[in-house]
Structures are given as C-alpha cells and as structure tokens.
Motif scaffolding. Structure first.
Motif, short mmCIF file in Angstrom:
data_model
loop_
_atom_site.label_atom_id
_atom_site.label_comp_id
_atom_site.label_asym_id
_atom_site.label_seq_id
_atom_site.Cartn_x
_atom_site.Cartn_y
_atom_site.Cartn_z
N VAL A 29 -17.73 -7.96 -9.46
CA VAL A 29 -17.69 -6.61 -9.99
C VAL A 29 -18.14 -6.69 -11.45
N VAL A 30 -19.32 -6.14 -11.73
CA VAL A 30 -19.90 -6.19 -13.06
C VAL A 30 -19.73 -4.83 -13.71
N ALA A 31 -19.05 -4.82 -14.87
CA ALA A 31 -18.84 -3.58 -15.60
C ALA A 31 -19.88 -3.48 -16.71
N ARG A 32 -20.34 -2.26 -16.95
CA ARG A 32 -21.30 -1.99 -18.02
C ARG A 32 -20.64 -1.07 -19.03
N THR A 33 -20.64 -1.50 -20.29
CA THR A 33 -20.06 -0.73 -21.37
C THR A 33 -21.15 -0.44 -22.38
N VAL A 34 -21.25 0.82 -22.80
CA VAL A 34 -22.25 1.20 -23.79
C VAL A 34 -21.62 1.06 -25.17
N THR A 35 -22.27 0.24 -26.02
CA THR A 35 -21.80 0.05 -27.40
C THR A 35 -22.94 0.36 -28.35
N ASP A 36 -22.68 0.20 -29.65
CA ASP A 36 -23.72 0.46 -30.64
C ASP A 36 -24.85 -0.56 -30.57
N LYS A 37 -24.58 -1.75 -30.02
CA LYS A 37 -25.63 -2.76 -29.89
C LYS A 37 -26.31 -2.73 -28.52
N GLY A 38 -26.00 -1.73 -27.72
CA GLY A 38 -26.61 -1.59 -26.41
C GLY A 38 -25.59 -1.77 -25.29
N SER A 39 -26.07 -1.83 -24.09
CA SER A 39 -25.18 -2.01 -22.94
C SER A 39 -24.69 -3.45 -22.89
N VAL A 40 -23.39 -3.60 -22.69
CA VAL A 40 -22.78 -4.92 -22.56
C VAL A 40 -22.28 -5.05 -21.13
N TYR A 41 -22.67 -6.13 -20.48
CA TYR A 41 -22.29 -6.38 -19.09
C TYR A 41 -21.27 -7.51 -19.05
N ARG A 42 -20.26 -7.34 -18.20
CA ARG A 42 -19.29 -8.42 -18.01
C ARG A 42 -18.70 -8.34 -16.61
N ILE A 43 -18.33 -9.49 -16.09
CA ILE A 43 -17.69 -9.54 -14.77
C ILE A 43 -16.21 -9.31 -14.97
N VAL A 44 -15.68 -8.33 -14.26
CA VAL A 44 -14.25 -8.00 -14.40
C VAL A 44 -13.43 -8.58 -13.25
N ALA A 45 -14.00 -8.66 -12.05
CA ALA A 45 -13.28 -9.21 -10.90
C ALA A 45 -14.27 -9.35 -9.76
#
Length: 87
Positions: free
Chosen positions: A66-82
């Motif tokens: 499960v890859v989550a995408r978070t929008v930040t000031d430096k762009g989209s950040v992707y991380r595996i949550v589970a």
C-alpha cells in the motif's frame, strides 16, 4: 636428469558472489523510509525518467504494497504504509 617444479601449486579459492540488490529491492527500501521518496529523488538515484519512476511505484502496488502519496511543498512524497508484499 629430472627438473623439479619448485613453484608452489596454486589452489583454486572459491570466490564468494555478492549479489547486488535489485532495483525493485532498492526502491522498496527507499519507499519504506520514514521520510518516503519523491520522483525527483528516484530520478537522481536510478537515472530514471519520471514516467519510469511512477511505473516502478505502480509495480510495488501490484506486488501488494500500500503506497501512500502525500503532497508537500517539495512535491509528491511516496511511502509504503502497509501491505502483504512487505519484505
């Protein structure tokens, strides 16, 4: 007259083969970091084009992560949550 071979015989020393982690394994490691990874970081790390980086993230999703995408000031950040594909 017999000539003696005075040189020591060389015995074959088995070489240990160190396997490099695959790009998918390296990507998985980057995605599991607490800070996650951006497309720009993937481009710099692997020399990929943006569409290739997004496709590799999609492959991780298809593998069950499960890859989550978070929008930040430096762009989209992707991380595996589970996910069942966690290694």
């Amino acid at each position: 007259m017999t000539t003696l071979d005075l040189e020591p015989q060389k015995t074959a020393i088995p070489k240990t083969v160190v396997k490099k982690p695959t790009r998918q394994a390296q990507l998985h490691k980057l995605l599991t970091r607490k800070s996650g990874v951006t497309i720009a970081q993937l481009q710099k790390s692997f020399g990929w084009q943006p569409h290739t980086a997004r496709a590799a993230i999609s492959a991780q999703r298809k593998a069950g992560c499960v890859v989550a995408r978070t929008v930040t000031d430096k762009g989209s950040v992707y991380r595996i949550v589970a996910g069942q594909g966690d290694r």
